[in-house]
Design a protein around this motif. Structure first.
Motif, PDB file in Angstrom:
ATOM      1  N   GLN A 124       0.862   4.154  -2.901  1.00  0.00           N
ATOM      2  CA  GLN A 124       0.642   5.577  -2.618  1.00  0.00           C
ATOM      3  C   GLN A 124       1.727   6.428  -3.256  1.00  0.00           C
ATOM      4  O   GLN A 124       1.447   7.484  -3.846  1.00  0.00           O
ATOM      5  N   THR A 125       2.970   5.983  -3.144  1.00  0.00           N
ATOM      6  CA  THR A 125       4.065   6.713  -3.792  1.00  0.00           C
ATOM      7  C   THR A 125       3.924   6.673  -5.305  1.00  0.00           C
ATOM      8  O   THR A 125       4.149   7.666  -5.997  1.00  0.00           O
ATOM      9  N   LEU A 142      -6.970   2.161  -1.299  1.00  0.00           N
ATOM     10  CA  LEU A 142      -6.007   3.265  -1.317  1.00  0.00           C
ATOM     11  C   LEU A 142      -6.685   4.574  -0.983  1.00  0.00           C
ATOM     12  O   LEU A 142      -6.112   5.440  -0.314  1.00  0.00           O
ATOM     13  N   TYR A 143      -7.915   4.721  -1.474  1.00  0.00           N
ATOM     14  CA  TYR A 143      -8.655   5.956  -1.257  1.00  0.00           C
ATOM     15  C   TYR A 143      -9.870   5.678  -0.392  1.00  0.00           C
ATOM     16  O   TYR A 143     -10.489   4.610  -0.460  1.00  0.00           O
ATOM     17  N   GLN A 180       0.829  -1.199   0.000  1.00  0.00           N
ATOM     18  CA  GLN A 180       0.000   0.000   0.000  1.00  0.00           C
ATOM     19  C   GLN A 180       0.869   1.257   0.000  1.00  0.00           C
ATOM     20  O   GLN A 180       0.564   2.237  -0.695  1.00  0.00           O
ATOM     21  N   ALA A 181       1.950   1.229   0.761  1.00  0.00           N
ATOM     22  CA  ALA A 181       2.857   2.380   0.781  1.00  0.00           C
ATOM     23  C   ALA A 181       3.474   2.603  -0.601  1.00  0.00           C
ATOM     24  O   ALA A 181       3.618   3.746  -1.056  1.00  0.00           O
ATOM     25  N   ASP A 209      -6.667   4.319 -10.179  1.00  0.00           N
ATOM     26  CA  ASP A 209      -7.847   3.671  -9.604  1.00  0.00           C
ATOM     27  C   ASP A 209      -7.964   2.223 -10.057  1.00  0.00           C
ATOM     28  O   ASP A 209      -8.400   1.350  -9.298  1.00  0.00           O
ATOM     29  N   SER A 222      -5.348   0.255  -8.083  1.00  0.00           N
ATOM     30  CA  SER A 222      -5.777   0.122  -6.694  1.00  0.00           C
ATOM     31  C   SER A 222      -6.869  -0.939  -6.561  1.00  0.00           C
ATOM     32  O   SER A 222      -6.839  -1.785  -5.641  1.00  0.00           O
ATOM     33  N   ALA A 277       1.173   6.459  -6.973  1.00  0.00           N
ATOM     34  CA  ALA A 277       0.081   7.357  -7.363  1.00  0.00           C
ATOM     35  C   ALA A 277       0.569   8.794  -7.437  1.00  0.00           C
ATOM     36  O   ALA A 277       0.167   9.564  -8.327  1.00  0.00           O
ATOM     37  N   THR A 278       1.442   9.165  -6.539  1.00  0.00           N
ATOM     38  CA  THR A 278       1.978  10.530  -6.560  1.00  0.00           C
ATOM     39  C   THR A 278       2.835  10.779  -7.793  1.00  0.00           C
ATOM     40  O   THR A 278       2.757  11.839  -8.430  1.00  0.00           O
ATOM     41  N   ASP A 333       0.375   9.582 -11.434  1.00  0.00           N
ATOM     42  CA  ASP A 333      -1.062   9.800 -11.545  1.00  0.00           C
ATOM     43  C   ASP A 333      -1.464  10.387 -12.897  1.00  0.00           C
ATOM     44  O   ASP A 333      -2.559  10.120 -13.400  1.00  0.00           O
TER      45      ASP A 333
END
Length: 589
Positions: A558-559, A586-587, A554-555, A571, A574, A561-562, A565
């Protein structure tokens, strides 16, 4: 700068002389490169094409194994045609792409299947030693498509009366172009042979280039010289060549062999891959398309040392580093045929060495296993994929004693009543029927995914002592230029190189993968477009994350996605991870 494969027109004359013979005897007429028989007839070409396509073999066997099965029972004229089609296929690649010994062995294999005497056309075979340029990995892995294309081009000539066939080549920009384009629909892929045959048949008009992406790069670099507005890339390159020769700076124009010209369209990249011959076997010969950084020299030295010291080899590394491909390359380099198999947890000595099998008459007869089949009737090296997936002591126990120099008698008898024996010797000459002699130069090459080593059978020390364990690395630093080198090797556009390099770096922070998996991603993106990178990652990369702790995954996401994106549908990724890895969303909903 490495020495070029050919430096004068005379160096490559034999290739074009062979092509002239092919045009005169086989395309204009219905003759043959070697015999006086009618070989390149429309009927024979169609027969050969149908054998390749109407009995498709989609399993993991090699092209050559499939071809042997597809040709079984064919008239001798079809075997002769297959030899000559393969000859045309092997004319262009220089020794860094396909070694001369390999080319000759492949032709003679087909000759043996068709009971045709070994090839002795020395003047024709000399042309195979030369080559005009590099063809890249895809040329060899997509051999079926390249061969189909040659057959369809020949059939295109046969569609017109014999008297009109020479006129096709007098109008290369129109009539020949039409034949070449029509043949593409049968190959199913963007074959390099499309560019290769264009040049071989009309070298005054088409460039000596096997890569469509390189043609695009050249056209973009010299767009100011293009006179014609149409989209035909070959017309553009013809305009550019005429303009450059009129300037007098490059005469004749060759986009690879003139270093300054090469640098102009490569934007300063180093000449290292295409249309270059090395004086002796180098990292390029062994590791083409596999390793591009400074690990290449180390890897080659390790392999060389292991073979010379009499060791067998186990190639270790992350998924997708090309271990299986490298194992095959080692065999080709040693000029040895090979047998490829994948280890199974259920293997015993019955599978590897052999045992009794019932006959239709109700009796038992000894049948050799995987290992002994590589010893008799002819010798081939044994490649065992994922060798640590089997209990090696259970599967190879008796063989270890033979490799140590002892003679082993198996608890089985030959049909002649004498016991089956396995022993080592320098030669297999004069071996008895019940004797299986392992030559001193015979080798096992195994592969092992290092990620699997903790969950699979452990290799015994007795087994390991007889092997050299050689790691196949992934690049330590992944740059855009490195990614471009891989994409060129795979004959793919380099436009996505910056993004793919970043993706690869990011993937390796959670689980290291090799270039083969990135090739899958790149090919998918080349076919479907950049907007579907998420699907490519789901298909080829994310399943490799099995076993990664959910919080770490998950970490990472998240990175990711940054950073991505804007170009990747996060999405979709995820949602896949939530279902596949039972990960928290994730969201927030």
């Amino acid at each position: 700068m490495a020495q070029m494969y050919w430096e004068t027109e005379g160096d490559r004359a034999a290739i074009y002389e062979a092509v002239e013979r092919w045009k005169e005897q086989c395309l204009y007429k219905d003759g043959s490169l070697w015999t006086n028989a009618p070989i390149w007839t429309a009927e024979n070409l169609q027969h050969f094409y149908e054998r390749l396509t109407k009995t498709p073999l989609v399993d993991k066997r090699s092209f050559d194994e499939k071809l042997q099965l597809q040709l079984a029972g064919a008239p001798q004229s079809i075997y002769q045609l297959a030899i000559e089609v393969l000859y045309i296929y092997y004319l262009f690649p220089y020794s860094g792409s396909v070694r001369y010994e390999t080319k000759l062995r492949k032709l003679n294999d087909v000759a043996a299947w068709g009971n045709i005497p070994l090839l002795e056309q020395e003047d024709m075979l000399q042309a195979l030693k030369l080559g005009l340029g590099a063809t890249g990995t895809f040329y060899n892995t997509a051999k079926w498509h390249e061969i189909i294309y040659i057959v369809q081009v020949a059939l295109g000539f046969k569609e017109v009366p014999a008297s009109e066939r020479p006129a096709i080549l007098r109008r290369p920009e129109s009539d020949l172009k039409r034949v070449l384009e029509q043949a593409k629909q049968f190959a199913e892929k963007n074959v390099q042979m499309h560019h290769i045959l264009a040049h071989l048949l009309a070298p005054h008009y088409y460039e000596c280039i096997a890569s469509g992406s390189h043609k695009e790069q050249i056209a973009n670099a010299f767009f100011q010289y293009i006179k014609h507005a149409e989209e035909d890339i070959d017309r553009k390159l013809f305009d550019i060549r005429q303009a450059l020769e009129e300037e007098g700076t490059y005469t004749p124009v060759h986009y690879y062999h003139n270093a300054e010209l090469y640098e102009r369209w490569q934007a300063g990249s180093v000449v290292q891959e295409d249309n270059i011959r090395y004086e002796t076997p180098t990292e390029r010969d062994w590791l083409a398309g596999l390793v591009f950084d400074d690990e290449a020299g180390v890897l080659k030295t390790q392999i060389d040392s292991a073979l010379k010291s009499g060791k067998h080899i186990i190639l270790t590394g992350a998924p997708g580093t090309g271990k299986s491909t490298l194992a095959k390359r080692i065999c080709d380099y040693a000029n040895m045929p090979y047998t490829l198999t994948t280890a199974s947890p259920s293997w015993t000595s019955y599978d590897t060495l052999g045992g009794y099998h019932p006959t239709r008459q109700g009796t038992l007869t000894f049948q050799p296993g995987i290992v002994l089949k590589t010893i008799k009737p002819t010798t081939s090296w044994l490649i065992v994929d994922e060798i640590n997936r089997t209990n090696v002591d259970q599967a190879f126990g008796a063989l270890l004693s033979v490799l140590a120099g002892d003679s082993v008698t198996l608890p089985y008898e030959h049909d002649n009543g004498r016991a089956i024996t396995i022993r080592r010797a320098e030669t297999t000459d004069f071996a008895a029927e019940e004797d299986y002699i392992i030559p001193s130069d015979w080798r096992i090459i195994g592969t092992m995914n290092t990620r699997d080593k903790s969950s699979l059978f452990e290799l015994s020390y007795a087994f390991m002592r007889r092997f050299a364990f050689i790691p196949v690395p992934i690049p330590r630093v992944i740059t855009t230029s490195l990614m471009e080198a891989y994409l060129r090797e795979w004959a793919l556009p380099t436009t996505l190189a910056p993004l793919l390099a970043q993706l690869w770096q990011h993937i390796n922070t959670v689980r290291k993968i090799g270039p083969a998996l990135m090739e899958d991603v790149a090919r998918y993106c080349a076919q479907s477009g950049q907007e579907d990178i998420a699907s490519a990652l789901i298909l080829y990369v994310l399943p490799q994350f099995e076993g990664v702790p959910p919080h770490r995954l998950q970490a990472w996401l998240q990175t990711f996605a940054t950073d991505f994106d804007d170009v990747v549908a996060i999405d979709i990724l995820s949602s896949f991870c939530e279902d596949f890895f039972e990960m928290e969303p994730l969201y927030e909903a």
